[in-house]
Design an enzyme around this catalytic site. Structure first.
Site, PDB file in Angstrom:
ATOM      1  CG  ASP A 134      38.421  50.301  33.116  1.00 21.16           C
ATOM      2  OD1 ASP A 134      38.834  50.336  34.291  1.00 21.16           O
ATOM      3  OD2 ASP A 134      39.076  50.735  32.145  1.00 21.16           O
ATOM      4  CG  HIS A 137      36.478  49.227  43.598  1.00 22.88           C
ATOM      5  ND1 HIS A 137      36.611  48.950  42.249  1.00 22.88           N
ATOM      6  CD2 HIS A 137      37.710  49.643  44.023  1.00 22.88           C
ATOM      7  CE1 HIS A 137      37.863  49.181  41.883  1.00 22.88           C
ATOM      8  NE2 HIS A 137      38.544  49.599  42.931  1.00 22.88           N
ATOM      9  CB  SER A 176      42.522  41.046  35.809  1.00 21.16           C
ATOM     10  OG  SER A 176      43.496  41.962  36.275  1.00 21.16           O
ATOM     11  CD  GLU A 213      47.020  40.352  34.148  1.00 18.83           C
ATOM     12  OE1 GLU A 213      47.599  39.297  33.850  1.00 18.83           O
ATOM     13  OE2 GLU A 213      45.786  40.496  34.032  1.00 18.83           O
ATOM     14  NE  ARG A 272      44.474  48.882  28.713  1.00 22.60           N
ATOM     15  CZ  ARG A 272      44.216  50.098  29.192  1.00 22.60           C
ATOM     16  NH1 ARG A 272      44.467  51.172  28.442  1.00 22.60           N
ATOM     17  NH2 ARG A 272      43.693  50.256  30.385  1.00 22.60           N
ATOM     18  CD  GLU A 308      30.063  42.111  15.672  1.00 21.92           C
ATOM     19  OE1 GLU A 308      30.507  43.272  15.537  1.00 21.92           O
ATOM     20  OE2 GLU A 308      30.167  41.234  14.796  1.00 21.92           O
ATOM     21  CG  LEU A 342      21.328  36.523  34.072  1.00 21.78           C
ATOM     22  CD1 LEU A 342      21.430  36.796  32.573  1.00 21.78           C
ATOM     23  CD2 LEU A 342      21.408  37.825  34.851  1.00 21.78           C
ATOM     24  CG  ASN A 383      34.046  50.288  39.589  1.00 19.46           C
ATOM     25  OD1 ASN A 383      33.018  50.720  39.081  1.00 19.46           O
ATOM     26  ND2 ASN A 383      34.284  48.992  39.726  1.00 19.46           N
ATOM     27  N   GLY A 384      37.365  53.322  39.988  1.00 20.08           N
ATOM     28  CA  GLY A 384      38.286  54.189  40.708  1.00 20.08           C
ATOM     29  C   GLY A 384      38.230  55.617  40.213  1.00 20.08           C
ATOM     30  NE  ARG A 434      41.930  52.789  42.690  1.00 18.59           N
ATOM     31  CZ  ARG A 434      41.794  52.834  41.363  1.00 18.59           C
ATOM     32  NH1 ARG A 434      41.845  53.999  40.728  1.00 18.59           N
ATOM     33  NH2 ARG A 434      41.613  51.732  40.668  1.00 18.59           N
ATOM     34  CB  SER A 451      42.145  44.236  30.019  1.00 21.71           C
ATOM     35  OG  SER A 451      42.510  45.592  29.843  1.00 21.71           O
TER      36      SER A 451
END
Length: 247
Positions: free
Chosen positions: A25, A42, A70, A72, A199, A212, A136, A27-28, A38, A201
């Site tokens: 969270d 990103h 997301s 949303e 949040r 955790e 990975l 970037n913008g 923005r 989200s």
């Protein structure tokens, strides 16, 4: 859950954390703070992903899941959504060789049907190309929402029950987990959210039930491997009882 300050710690140490999940969270805001569009933020965020991916194996992290887009996020402007999709496509195209060479297996979770066909093809292609890698495991959540994932899993389970292939009274946690997008991915040990927001989200609600959580004020483009190492070092000091009591 209160936001936590992050103190750098040395890298190249195994902190005993197998799976890290990150809500990327800020970037913008990072771009806005500099008077830039923005999408510049990103693009900077995509560069940060590359750095964190390269650092994880040296910290003993073999599973990394990042929240890229997301369900949303479609509410954002058309310009930003199209720009993000372009960044995803370019990342896959540009990083395919490097990811493969560095032993990274790349997978995607989320509902793909709404994505552009070219992007879907790129995603499937790099998944196939990196399927044999194991240094990975990088999972990118795109058009992902935890409630949507659970809804799709419930629909699939209901269909099996309706077809007589599954006894409803035999449905357990393992049955539900097996129908999620993350069916063969271990649950995260640590979930990190950058930018100071506290949040979750709609990110991995089932899988992160006993993870955790760490909330850092750093915006994602400023989130360095040193900050990650600081979080992981604290993880080793926590006592995880998973609902039980230490004897």
């Amino acid at each position: 859950m209160a936001a936590t300050e992050i103190s750098p710690a040395p890298a190249d140490v195994d902190y005993g954390v197998g799976h890290v999940a990150i809500i990327m969270d800020g970037n913008g805001r990072w771009a806005k703070n500099r008077g830039w569009p923005r999408l510049v933020g990103h693009r900077k965020g995509a560069e940060r992903v590359k750095q964190i991916v390269r650092a994880c194996p040296d910290m003993g992290v073999h599973w990394l899941t990042v929240y890229a887009f997301s369900t949303e996020n479609w509410k954002r402007s058309t310009e930003e959504v199209l720009g993000l999709m372009g960044i995803f496509a370019r990342y896959i195209e540009k990083e395919a060789d490097a990811l493969s060479a560095e032993g990274v297996r790349l997978r995607f979770i989320g509902a793909r049907g709404r994505l552009d066909r070219k992007l879907q093809d790129l995603m499937a292609g790099i998944e196939a190309r990196t399927a044999g890698n194991c240094r990975l495991n990088l999972t990118v959540a795109i058009n992902y929402g935890g409630r949507d994932e659970i809804r799709r899993a419930v629909q699939a389970i209901a269909a099996e029950v309706a077809e007589g292939r599954l006894n409803p009274y035999q449905i357990d946690d393992a049955t539900i987990s097996a129908h999620l997008d993350t069916a063969d991915i271990p649950d995260p040990d640590v979930v990190i959210r950058t930018s100071g927001e506290t949040r979750t989200s709609n990110f991995l609600p089932w899988q992160a039930a006993y993870a955790e959580y760490e909330f850092t004020p750093a915006l994602w483009p400023d989130f360095t491997p040193e900050l990650l190492a600081g979080i992981l070092s604290r993880f080793g000091q926590r006592e995880r009882r998973f609902g039980g009591v230490k004897g």
